[in-house]
Structures are given as C-alpha cells and as structure tokens.
Scaffold this active site. Structure first.
Site, mmCIF file in Angstrom:
data_model
loop_
_atom_site.group_PDB
_atom_site.id
_atom_site.type_symbol
_atom_site.label_atom_id
_atom_site.label_comp_id
_atom_site.label_asym_id
_atom_site.label_seq_id
_atom_site.Cartn_x
_atom_site.Cartn_y
_atom_site.Cartn_z
ATOM 1 N N GLU A 93 1.344 -0.539 -5.344
ATOM 2 C CA GLU A 93 0.281 0.457 -5.311
ATOM 3 C C GLU A 93 1.064 1.618 -6.122
ATOM 4 O O GLU A 93 1.737 2.151 -5.292
ATOM 5 C CB GLU A 93 -0.407 0.689 -4.191
ATOM 6 C CG GLU A 93 -1.269 1.726 -4.697
ATOM 7 C CD GLU A 93 -2.066 2.498 -3.646
ATOM 8 O OE1 GLU A 93 -3.371 3.119 -3.701
ATOM 9 O OE2 GLU A 93 -1.537 2.553 -2.389
ATOM 10 N N ASP B 84 0.901 -1.259 0.042
ATOM 11 C CA ASP B 84 -0.018 0.067 0.034
ATOM 12 C C ASP B 84 0.861 1.306 -0.018
ATOM 13 O O ASP B 84 1.889 1.441 0.971
ATOM 14 C CB ASP B 84 -0.807 0.096 1.157
ATOM 15 C CG ASP B 84 -1.707 1.149 1.154
ATOM 16 O OD1 ASP B 84 -2.813 1.277 0.372
ATOM 17 O OD2 ASP B 84 -1.563 2.104 2.257
#
Ligand code: GLC
Length: 545
Positions: A254, A200
């Site tokens: 990401e 993330d």
C-alpha cells in the site's frame, strides 16, 4: 514480456464486514463469503483480496490486530477460514490477505507486555519516548482526535507512537525480534496455502527513530517525512529472503513511496522486494468540487511511463478507504449512474497494471447519503468530527465533506437483493444499508443483460482473453481534451483504441486515427460511432485494422 500470474490477474476486493452476514448478528462473516463464492467466481476474477479477518477489538475494523494467528470472533473460526480457502481454491480463485504490520492493536499481548515496564522484553517491540526527556517532537496522527501521534502512558511515564489511532501503536521494525515475529506470522498463513499479502501502510514501517523535529509547516507532510525512511528496503529484502521467495505468493505494498525511484525500488524484480505497489496520486484526484480530466490523464500516464520498462503497478480508483467509485469519479444521478459506472470500469480494465476492483462497484453502488454523524462508524470520520467540534469548526460543512469522502460511504452492506437489509443480514446491520438497494442490487442486475454487473463480467473476460490489455504498450492521445480520455494499447502487431467520455454531455475525441475499419470489442452504448464522437459517459474499445 515477462509473464506472471499476478500481472494477468484481476483482483476483487472483499470487505468482509459488509459482504454477507450468515449468522444474523448484523456483521458480515466468513461463512457469508463462503455462501457467495459462486457469485464471486461468476465475475471471472482471479484473486480475492480480503481485508483483515484476524482477532481485533475493531477500533479500525480489523486494522488493529490483537492476535495475528486467530480469526475475529465476529467473522467466525479457523475452521471457517480453512473452508473458505478451500472453497476458493476449488473454484480456481486465489486469496490475498492483508498483512497489518506497521502497527498492532494496543490489546495485543506484545503491547500489554511492552507497556507494563520499561524493562519488559517486549518494550522494544514498539516506539517509546521516556517523559524525562521532555515532550517528543511532534508527529501527526491520521486518526487521533488531537492529530497527535504520541500518547502519554503514566504507567511507565513514557509516550508511545501511533501514526493511526491510539489503539494502533506502531511496531518497531528496527527490532530483529519483531521482524522475525512478523515473518513467522506470514509463514503461518502461507503454510495454510494463501496466495499473497497486501502490506498495509508498510511505507510507514521504517522511521527515523531518533525522532528529529520536522521543519515548521512540514509536520503534516506525510509522504516526505513519514514514509519510506530508514531501512525500509532492507526490511523488505529480508522479508523476501525469509518468506516471500519460499512460497508462490504475490505481494503488494500500500503506497509507492515519495518518488518514482522509491516506487521502482519496491517492485523491481532484480531487487527482490515486492511484486507491485499502488500509488495514491490517481485515487486522490477526486474532490467534492470535481476534478480535471486532463489532470487524471497526466497522473495515470506519468505513472504508466515510469513503470513501462521495469516494475509493475496496480490500477485502482476505489477501495475500502475511499467513498464509492461512481460517486467520486463518475455521476451517481439516476440518469448517468449505470453508464458512468461502466465507463469507469472500462478504464480500470483496459490500463496496464493489475486492476484492483472493490466489491459493490460492479453493481454501481453509490455513496451512503448519511446526513447525521450518528450514522457513521469509521474511527477516522468520528474522531475528526470530535476534533472539529473541539476546535469550534463549522460542523455542517464537515458533514457535507464526509458525505462525499468518508470511508464509510464505501462500507455500507453489499446490496444482494430487494428484500429487507438488501439481503445482507437477517439482523440489524452494523452500518445502515443504502436505501437505494431496492433498485440497485445484484439479483435485479443478474436478470438484465445490460446491467453494470453483466458489463463488468464481459469486460473482465475481454481482459482475460486479450493479453494486449495486460502487457500492451500504452500511449495517450488527445492529451489536452478536457472531456475525453483516449489511449491505444499495442502488442505484437495488434492495436486497440480506448475512448472514454468522462462527462455528462456529448464529446469528441480527436485521435487522428482512422476508425472506419475498426471493430468494436466492447462499449457501454448499443452503437458506437466511427469518428470519435461520444455520447455522455460513453466508453468504447476498438480494435484497429
Ligand atoms: C491502511 C488501511 C486502512 C487502515 C490503515 C491503518 O491505510 O487501508 O483501512 O485504516 O491502513 O491500518
């Protein structure tokens, strides 16, 4: 072709908070997911990516972790997790977990220690700026009410950094102790047998910690100044050595950096960093006023060609940070909702790269239709509303904007059936169910051979049965056509042609190819033409002979 399981996989993203509530508290949970594993299996997908399920005060729905080795109370217990993983593995489904390591929660023990005194051993786990040096150079925060990423803390007369909300202080990756903590956490989950990590917001992890002032006007230029700075690649190589290389796990970042070179550096196999990354340029194209199909084609073609020979990307147009696929990229009117959903699904399942597909999109779930701020739950949406109010901005205009783009549009409960609350919960859902659940739901679509759900199953199977759709060379045709997207995929003497009409009117794709002997592998209309003529939102995949 360099075959890998994670290249051939279709990833299905489950947003645990909104998938299925088992205990009636209105919040989805792990037991709820377990009860739906047969449904997930029936989709034909290979991998589930689960958003964070770790202990969290939920400022950002679990992206603010207070204990990385425990399960959020709302979601259940570690026993539930073990049963979930077992249930997936028994069905041949792999599990990818979110690794949120750019920041933790401010309620994590590390942060509590860190803020307690300047001499605390955990001080260097985060980024602090002592106030006697004056105000730190401006940093933009994505979620802060004032857009300010520095938060003053009087306890030690210092500012801490938070690129996201105040309750998500950024971790200091320059500190080897912190890095080892994260690798320990990764090993904990990998030892349990999970199959991968989604990193993330990781491009933000490496920063210039001298915190220079950014040139005026560029303070908000995220990709250029905030991401992929410092020693990011060094950290990833270390993470690969310490953890990733020791397990049969996939890894996905990401973000794919600022340039193709960054993207390559993240995923080139011989650099030993990550397996794949997802670039945002495609998903960012849709705007309330619409988007240009030519632009969409350019973006996807450019990224495909940059990774054609080396590296690997993921393909997606929606996730939990976006409004609904059909509402943004298709047409959610009753007339075109189903057909345009199928068209977009055809696109995602016939491109090179690993498709990431967001739960509910297989039903053609639509944006929430909220008209008051009270219906929203997302920290980003709510804080920005407050800011718009503070600066005296046009609030109705803001409400209109978020009705199109707020992340909450993609977070309303999964529509299982036509009973109360769409069968998601017996309690009061944490966020309103979309009232269209009476007609758009999984139970109704199970019974209809032509539903978007059953179309999704068919096209996933088509992809799984045809390696050409995974590895085949991609070539864009008819690039300047403003309505249609046409491309071929080629492998070992086979050639497929994909035709997609992105508009609500009849259109025609000029490919110069002879379709008279072509066979139709799949399409979203009963009959398809053999001359490039396309019905509104038509999608067809041909095999050329
Ligand atoms: C990522 C997540 C998003 C989250 C943010 C902060 O962008 O996808 O949901 O809010 O990181 O963790």
């Amino acid at each position: 072709m360099d075959r890998k399981w994670w290249k051939e996989a279709v990833v299905y993203q489950v947003y645990p908070r909104s998938f299925k509530d088992n205990d009636g508290d209105g919040v989805g949970d792990l037991k709820g997911i377990i009860s739906k594993l047969d449904y997930i299996k029936s989709l034909g997908i290979d991998v589930v990516w689960l958003n964070p399920i770790y202990s969290s005060p939920n400022d950002d729905n679990g992206y603010d972790v207070s204990d990385y080795r425990n399960i959020m109370k709302d979601f259940g217990t570690m026993e539930d997790f073990d049963a979930l993983l077992k249930g997936m593995h028994t069905r041949g489904i792999k599990l990818v977990m979110d690794l949120v390591a750019n920041h933790s929660s401010d309620e994590h023990e590390w942060f509590k220690q860190s803020r307690s005194s300047r001499n605390n051993p955990y001080r260097e786990y985060y980024h602090w700026w002592n106030a006697e040096k004056g105000k730190p150079p401006y940093r933009y925060s994505l979620f802060d009410v004032n857009h300010d990423a520095w938060r003053y803390d009087s306890l030690t007369n210092a500012y801490y950094l938070h690129y996201f909300s105040r309750k998500q202080p950024d971790l200091n990756w320059e500190n080897p102790k912190l890095r080892n903590e994260v690798y320990g956490i990764m090993k904990f989950w990998a030892d349990k047998g999970i199959d991968g990590f989604r990193l993330d917001a990781f491009q933000f992890a490496a920063k210039d910690t001298t915190f220079p002032a950014f040139p005026k006007g560029f303070e908000k230029n995220f990709t250029q100044y905030y991401g992929v700075q410092g020693n990011l690649h060094g950290y990833l190589q270390e993470m690969n050595r310490e953890v990733l290389s020791k397990y049969n796990v996939m890894s996905v970042a990401e973000g794919a950096g600022n340039t193709f070179e960054d993207g390559h550096n993240l995923v080139d196999a011989d650099r030993n960093e990550l397996n794949m990354a997802y670039a945002f340029e495609g998903v960012d194209i849709a705007k309330p006023e619409g988007y240009s199909v030519i632009h969409l084609k350019q973006v996807f073609t450019k990224w495909d060609s940059a990774f054609a020979a080396k590296g690997w990307l993921s393909i997606f147009l929606a996730n939990h940070d976006q409004a609904r696929l059909v509402s943004r990229f298709g047409n959610d009117s009753p007339e075109f909702r189903a057909v345009s959903s199928k068209m977009l699904t055809t696109f995602l399942m016939t491109m090179r790269g690993t498709p990431y597909y967001y739960n509910g999109d297989e039903l053609g779930m639509t944006n929430a239709g909220f008209s008051t701020i009270d219906d929203y739950r997302d920290v980003q949406t709510l804080n920005e509303y407050q800011r718009q109010k503070n600066i005296g901005a046009d609030l109705p205009a803001y409400l209109k904007r978020i009705a199109f783009e707020s992340r909450d549009n993609g977070r309303t409960p999964f529509q299982w059936n036509s009973t109360a609350h769409a069968g998601f919960t017996t309690g009061t859902p944490w966020i309103k169910v979309n009232p269209n659940y009476k007609s758009i739901n999984a139970a109704a679509q199970e019974k209809d051979a032509n539903s978007t759900l059953n179309y999704f199953r068919r096209i996933v199977k088509l992809r799984k049965d045809n390696l050409i759709l995974v590895y085949g060379k991609y070539t864009l045709l008819d690039a300047q056509n403003p309505d249609t997207y046409a491309y071929t995929r080629e492998l070992n003497g086979r050639k497929l042609l994909v035709l997609l009409n992105f508009t609500g009117k009849a259109a025609s794709a000029q490919t110069g190819l002879d379709l008279s002997n072509a066979t139709v592998l799949i399409g979203n209309y009963q009959k398809s033409s053999k001359n490039g003529a396309l019905m509104p939102y038509e999608a067809v995949v041909y095999e050329l002979k």
